[in-house]
Design a protein around this motif. Structure first.
Motif, PDB file in Angstrom:
ATOM      1  N   GLU A  73      33.962  34.653   0.352  1.00  0.00           N
ATOM      2  CA  GLU A  73      34.192  36.192   0.644  1.00  0.00           C
ATOM      3  C   GLU A  73      35.293  36.874  -0.511  1.00  0.00           C
ATOM      4  O   GLU A  73      35.066  38.021  -0.534  1.00  0.00           O
ATOM      5  N   GLU A  78      32.210  39.952   2.760  1.00  0.00           N
ATOM      6  CA  GLU A  78      31.943  39.245   3.954  1.00  0.00           C
ATOM      7  C   GLU A  78      30.316  39.482   4.024  1.00  0.00           C
ATOM      8  O   GLU A  78      29.714  40.654   3.768  1.00  0.00           O
ATOM      9  N   ALA A 129      28.554  32.699   5.813  1.00  0.00           N
ATOM     10  CA  ALA A 129      29.126  33.290   4.453  1.00  0.00           C
ATOM     11  C   ALA A 129      27.849  33.240   3.405  1.00  0.00           C
ATOM     12  O   ALA A 129      28.056  33.855   2.454  1.00  0.00           O
TER      13      ALA A 129
END
Ligand code: JAH
Length: 250
Positions: A73, A78, A129
């Motif tokens: 991140e 994100e 992710a």
């Protein structure tokens, strides 16, 4: 300019690669920017722990989600439609990397390559992710680092202005997914073995025809899977990325 970030617990593995390989040249020419990050930079100072035992038992260790998601991140933002980077986990569970996919990746602005180690990564990292898992082939490595280098090499050599000879990428598309035929250089005779006469004939048309025929024969012999399937269900061509039943198979 293609930016590539790598997340790994073995950043030193990338040092000679970043210096000496095509990506080093691409960097010098301002075509690519490779940055390698130590996953432990996202752990707490005292323990530097990146892995833990798998829930449910079993051998080996699994990469913990905390540091890995924090690293991804920090580098890519994100996961979601606003993310501008493409986050790729190198993994035997991924889709097999083929040249058609490499060509698409070479048009991205920012790749974040995540190198797993041990028995793998916590599934929540992938779900929360990672955009895509990619495999470079059906064998098991000890981690994703060598696979990441293969992907970086394949992508950076396609960036405009990176290869010394800009004709060589055109040449590859002319061959169109076939294997290369035999190549020769001087001397004209070596240990009693000569060079095919056509290559020394100076007839460029004849040379091109001979090379195409050699490429087809060699591909049929060694990698028939790269040629159009002759009958039955169309499994697609894994080398060209042609989809199943896309109508180009006759
Ligand atoms: C092995 C983490 N397809 C090549 C490939 C990529 C990654 C890995 N193995 C093979 C791997 C162990 C842990 C990644």
């Amino acid at each position: 300019m293609l930016r590539i970030d790598v997340v790994t617990i073995f950043p030193a593995l990338f040092e000679p690669f970043a210096r000496e390989s095509m990506v080093g040249i691409a960097g010098q020419r301002g075509k690519a920017d490779l940055r390698v990050h130590d996953l432990r930079d996202w752990t707490s100072y005292r323990h530097r722990t990146v892995d833990d035992a798998p829930y449910g038992g079993g051998p080996g260790m699994v990469l913990k989600p905390g540091p890995l998601v924090a690293a991804i991140e920090a580098l890519a933002g994100e996961k979601g439609p606003d993310r501008e980077a493409r986050v790729i986990l190198l993994s035997p569970q991924g889709q097999r990397l083929v040249q058609a996919r490499v060509e698409v990746l070479a048009r991205e602005a920012h790749l974040v390559l995540v190198c797993g180690r041990y028995e793998g990564v916590d599934q929540r990292v992938i779900d929360l992710a990672v955009d895509e898992e990619i495999s470079i082939g059906d064998y098991v490595l000890s981690g994703g680092e060598v696979a990441a280098m293969a992907l970086i090499e394949a992508v950076t050599r396609l960036l405009p202005g990176v290869l010394g000879n800009p004709e060589s990428t055109e040449w590859e598309s002319f061959r169109d997914g076939l294997l290369e035929g035999p190549q020769f250089t001087r001397p004209p005779e070596f240990r009693g073995r000569g060079v095919p006469e056509v290559l020394r004939s100076g007839d460029h048309g004849k040379v091109a025809g001979w090379r195409k025929a050699q490429a087809k024969a060699r591909t049929r012999e060694r990698r028939p899977d790269l040629l159009e399937p002759s009958e039955g269900r169309d499994p697609g061509n894994p080398a060209t990325g042609r989809e199943q039943g896309d109508g180009r198979c006759t």
